[in-house]
Design a protein around this motif. Structure first.
Motif, mmCIF file in Angstrom:
data_model
loop_
_atom_site.group_PDB
_atom_site.id
_atom_site.type_symbol
_atom_site.label_atom_id
_atom_site.label_comp_id
_atom_site.label_asym_id
_atom_site.label_seq_id
_atom_site.Cartn_x
_atom_site.Cartn_y
_atom_site.Cartn_z
ATOM 1 N N GLN A 1 0.823 -1.093 0.033
ATOM 2 C CA GLN A 1 0.076 -0.200 -0.249
ATOM 3 C C GLN A 1 0.858 1.479 0.322
ATOM 4 O O GLN A 1 0.156 2.552 -0.520
ATOM 5 N N GLU A 2 2.066 1.119 0.626
ATOM 6 C CA GLU A 2 2.670 2.398 0.496
ATOM 7 C C GLU A 2 4.496 2.544 -0.611
ATOM 8 O O GLU A 2 4.707 1.693 -1.372
ATOM 9 N N PHE A 3 4.271 3.935 -0.966
ATOM 10 C CA PHE A 3 5.971 3.771 -2.040
ATOM 11 C C PHE A 3 6.574 4.807 -1.548
ATOM 12 O O PHE A 3 5.838 6.511 -0.454
ATOM 13 N N LEU A 4 7.782 5.089 -1.564
ATOM 14 C CA LEU A 4 8.856 6.729 -1.165
ATOM 15 C C LEU A 4 9.190 7.271 -2.229
ATOM 16 O O LEU A 4 9.227 6.481 -3.067
ATOM 17 N N VAL A 5 9.185 8.609 -2.045
ATOM 18 C CA VAL A 5 9.194 9.207 -3.019
ATOM 19 C C VAL A 5 10.430 9.975 -2.683
ATOM 20 O O VAL A 5 9.666 11.007 -1.528
ATOM 21 N N THR A 6 11.888 10.974 -3.611
ATOM 22 C CA THR A 6 12.366 12.173 -2.899
ATOM 23 C C THR A 6 11.926 13.179 -4.237
ATOM 24 O O THR A 6 11.959 12.486 -4.936
ATOM 25 N N LEU A 7 11.436 13.898 -3.676
ATOM 26 C CA LEU A 7 11.535 15.451 -4.536
ATOM 27 C C LEU A 7 12.132 16.730 -4.318
ATOM 28 O O LEU A 7 12.439 16.696 -3.017
ATOM 29 N N VAL A 8 12.631 17.180 -5.262
ATOM 30 C CA VAL A 8 12.612 18.734 -4.851
ATOM 31 C C VAL A 8 11.635 19.314 -5.783
ATOM 32 O O VAL A 8 11.537 19.076 -7.178
ATOM 33 N N THR A 9 12.031 21.068 -5.015
ATOM 34 C CA THR A 9 10.736 22.214 -5.296
ATOM 35 C C THR A 9 11.384 22.896 -4.850
ATOM 36 O O THR A 9 11.521 23.002 -3.623
ATOM 37 N N LYS A 10 10.197 23.896 -4.993
ATOM 38 C CA LYS A 10 10.520 25.317 -4.022
ATOM 39 C C LYS A 10 8.957 25.017 -3.737
ATOM 40 O O LYS A 10 8.824 26.654 -2.836
ATOM 41 N N GLU A 11 8.304 24.274 -3.444
ATOM 42 C CA GLU A 11 7.013 24.217 -2.689
ATOM 43 C C GLU A 11 7.081 24.037 -1.462
ATOM 44 O O GLU A 11 8.061 22.851 -1.112
ATOM 45 N N PRO A 12 6.354 24.453 0.110
ATOM 46 C CA PRO A 12 6.500 24.422 0.826
ATOM 47 C C PRO A 12 5.693 22.515 1.125
ATOM 48 O O PRO A 12 4.602 22.360 0.094
ATOM 49 N N GLY A 13 6.161 21.957 2.361
ATOM 50 C CA GLY A 13 5.661 20.944 3.069
ATOM 51 C C GLY A 13 4.009 20.467 2.027
ATOM 52 O O GLY A 13 3.063 19.445 2.082
ATOM 53 N N GLU A 14 3.548 21.592 3.183
ATOM 54 C CA GLU A 14 1.970 21.952 3.803
ATOM 55 C C GLU A 14 1.781 21.818 2.595
ATOM 56 O O GLU A 14 0.076 20.941 2.353
ATOM 57 N N GLN A 15 2.106 22.665 1.816
ATOM 58 C CA GLN A 15 1.323 22.274 0.823
ATOM 59 C C GLN A 15 0.876 20.966 -0.501
ATOM 60 O O GLN A 15 0.587 21.236 -0.480
ATOM 61 N N LEU A 16 2.036 20.312 -0.298
ATOM 62 C CA LEU A 16 2.406 19.517 -1.272
ATOM 63 C C LEU A 16 1.395 18.282 -0.173
ATOM 64 O O LEU A 16 1.089 17.777 -0.770
ATOM 65 N N GLN A 17 1.200 18.208 0.395
ATOM 66 C CA GLN A 17 0.823 17.326 1.330
ATOM 67 C C GLN A 17 -0.348 17.366 1.292
ATOM 68 O O GLN A 17 -1.338 16.675 1.103
#
Length: 677
Positions: free
Chosen positions: A214-230
């Motif tokens: 059910q789970e997967f893990l992703v590494t992301l580089v972005t300028k977007e805040p973490g709360e907004q991504l979530q």
């Protein structure tokens, strides 16, 4: 030294120990004062911890060690066994299983388990664990759960210098998510809009093939805040949980250095293991010399891919066997005929041995249900006893792989819709604890799996009203339906009798997915119910999917194969015996009106023969429904190898595959389930 040579053994044995822990924890809940059960759990946990540490999976070893401390407190009478405590231990086991599955899929087995570790420490100190709901969980602090190569590490460094944020994002899908690959695609769309994906675990290829739990893990580089991504990822349908953790580059640098040190240490550990194994070999040789006359059951682990290759080779042999039998009949040479007969007998014995090698007990699927039922019962406030009968019944591995999800859906349905609340059962004069029986048994060339509950049963009027409202059936036809036919309606697409949609019973999806999955395996599912007494769902499955018995028939100049499992009998009728009812050609078959299907029209076969006064009919069934398939002639019964039509022909109507006959011709295999509406 390469540790991969021990990895497969580690994964297999870890799964066995975790299954033992799961089973014994359920027993402990029923018998909280039985210390022998606690000792059994402790032994499995201790072995798992040692194996994990030796293989270098420190997160796995540390969590098991913390769980061990709680078990030690129980067996020393310092901690009392209560359901709340077991909830935490079960959660720890879920994390351990997720780590082992991650390792099996090529991951590193790392996982954020701080919350469950904290709860275990509270229990160890004699406190009741405190928990947070998933909605209240604050954004995660920096915690590294992925390892990075030099190239990935450099990208993260450069991104940080250019003002980008780096996050590790853990996404968990619902357990009952039906289209996991589609949900992954939607999550990746959000991620690609926000920034650039550096790494995923499992890999993108495995995610697309749904080769993950059910789970997967992703590494992301972005300028977007973490709360907004979530928030954005959480809006994707069937996503249960999202954890966005910022990556601390200093911590990452330290982790990279530690990984290099660990690699050196791992080589030293591997050398130690090899030395120990050599000693064990010498000891085993001595024991074998001492006990060489003793009779024992010996087993070896065989990779399933090898069995698949063996099965494919034997399938080719079956095709050649059919060709030899045909040549022998045509030449009518006594010695050749005798040799071919002998070869056929030997290959039939070989076929049975190979099929038996691929047989797996349904226990491998049933094992996960006691935990699931326990959790669902607690979530719903119900008391439920799950009885498992015939778990040793064996099925081909290809069938086993497919039946897990349909059984989960049927069990959830029985628990949510079937079993009443304790106070309702008490008012009806029933025991407060409901019973769900999961039974498997052989009958002929089929395996039957039954899910029986002593709940409320199916309300005929409620089902009919719902079916009428959905336009599935008209009011005029509703009154003439038998109880069995009414129960069949709940398999209609989009049908649900749930008063309210819940996560447990499938969010109103209904049972049509279950039915279609079972039928795609060449099986069938039926319902028997009595209101106020309970319901029984019965699934019939073939023992194997690769080699099947068929009736070969001819239509014009083309040959088709109809599976014997669908055939009731064959008959020859006269042209004048065909009747008409509701714009459909029918026949009177033993007092029943059976619709006729002319296969030459269904498959649009060009006519090369004139229509005769007699018709050859194959009577087939799908559950309670029957149909007569009209063919030109019968060729005979034969065992054939079922071959897939490939990715380009997945949508061919009423054809489930093809086979190569003895004369080299290809015969298409008719899917009777698709023909009968």
């Amino acid at each position: 030294m390469d540790m991969n040579q021990y990895l497969e053994i580690f994964i297999d044995e870890s799964k066995e120990h975790l299954q033992t822990i799961n089973e014994q924890l359920l027993e402990l809940e029923k018998n909280p004062n039985d210390l022998s059960i606690v000792n059994e759990i402790f032994r499995s946990a201790h072995t798992l911890k040692g194996m994990s540490a030796t293989m270098g999976f420190e997160d796995l070893a540390n969590l098991t060690h913390q769980m061990e401390n709680v078990l030690d407190g129980i067996r020393n009478h310092k901690i009392q066994v209560i359901p709340e405590l077991l909830d935490v231990v079960f959660a720890a086991v879920d994390d351990l299983e997720a780590m082992v599955n991650s390792i099996a899929e090529g991951g590193d087995g790392k996982r954020d388990v701080r919350e469950v570790v904290q709860q275990l420490k509270q229990i160890e100190q004699g406190e009741l664990p405190t928990t947070q709901t998933k909605q209240e969980t604050a954004p995660a602090a920096s915690v590294l759960t992925q390892t990075y190569g030099e190239f990935e590490y450099n990208i993260l460094q450069e991104s940080k210098e250019q003002g980008f944020n780096a996050y590790e994002i853990r996404v968990k899908l619902r357990a009952d998510c039906l289209l996991k690959a589609a949900r992954v695609f939607m999550v990746f769309e959000v991620l690609n809009e926000a920034g650039e994906v550096i790494k995923s675990n499992p890999s993108v290829e495995l995610l697309e093939e749904e080769q993950f739990d059910q789970e997967f893990l992703v590494t992301l580089v972005t300028k977007e805040p973490g709360e907004q991504l979530q928030q954005r990822i959480s809006k994707v349908s069937e996503v249960e949980e999202v954890v966005v953790a910022p990556i601390d580059m200093e911590q990452l640098k330290i982790a990279q250095e530690q990984a290099e040190q660990a690699a050196v240490l791992q080589e030293e550990v591997a050398a130690t293991i090899v030395a120990e194994k050599e000693e064990q070999k010498e000891e085993s040789k001595e024991k074998e010399a001492t006990h060489k006359n003793a009779t024992t059951n010996k087993t070896i682990r065989v990779n399933i891919e090898r069995l698949d290759i063996l099965m494919n080779l034997f399938e080719e042999l079956v095709i050649d066997r059919g060709r030899l039998e045909q040549i022998s009949r045509e030449l009518n040479h006594p010695e050749l005929h005798e040799t071919v007969e002998r070869m056929s007998r030997i290959s039939s014995d070989l076929q049975n041995i190979i099929l038996n090698m691929r047989m797996v007990p349904v226990e491998t699927v049933f094992n996960r249900f006691p935990r699931m039922v326990r959790q669902l019962a607690r979530d719903l406030g119900k008391k439920i006893n799950l009885e498992i009968i015939g778990a040793e019944t064996e099925l081909d591995r290809t069938v086993i792989d497919e039946i897990g999800d349909p059984l989960v859906h049927l069990l959830r349905n029985a628990i949510d819709h079937g079993i009443e609340m304790p106070e309702v059962r008490r008012a009806k004069g029933k025991p407060e604890e409901g019973t769900v029986k999961l039974k498997a048994y052989h009958s002929g060339n089929h395996v039957f799996i039954e899910i029986e509950d002593d709940g409320a049963g199916i309300n005929r009027e409620k089902v009919l009203q719902k079916a009428i409202n959905k336009g599935i059936i008209s009011k005029q036809n509703a009154a003439n339906l038998t109880d069995k036919q009414v129960y069949e309606l709940i398999f209609a697409s989009g049908f649900s009798t749930a008063d309210k949609i819940s996560d447990i019973s499938g969010r109103g999806v209904g049972l049509d997915v279950v039915k279609s999955t079972i039928e795609s395996l060449g099986g069938s599912v039926t319902i028997d119910s009595e209101e106020g007494i309970g319901s029984t769902f019965s699934i019939q499955l073939p023992l194997t999917l690769s080699i099947i018995s068929v009736m070969l028939v001819e239509i014009q100049n083309e040959k088709y194969a109809i599976p014997l499992s669908s055939i009731i009998e064959t008959a020859i009728i006269r042209k004048e015996d065909i009747l008409h009812a509701h714009h459909q050609k029918v026949i009177d078959f033993r007092g029943k009106v059976v619709p006729l299907l002319f296969l030459k029209d269904v498959f649009e076969i060009p006519s090369v023969k004139e229509e005769e006064d007699f018709f050859s009919i194959v009577i087939v069934r799908k559950g309670e429904k029957m149909a007569g398939l009209v063919v030109d002639s019968f060729i005979g019964q034969q065992e054939v190898v079922l071959k897939s039509l490939g990715n380009y022909l997945t949508s061919v109507f009423a054809i489930s595959g093809a086979t190569i006959l003895g004369d080299g011709q290809v015969a298409l295999i008719v899917d009777c389930n698709a023909l009968i509406k």
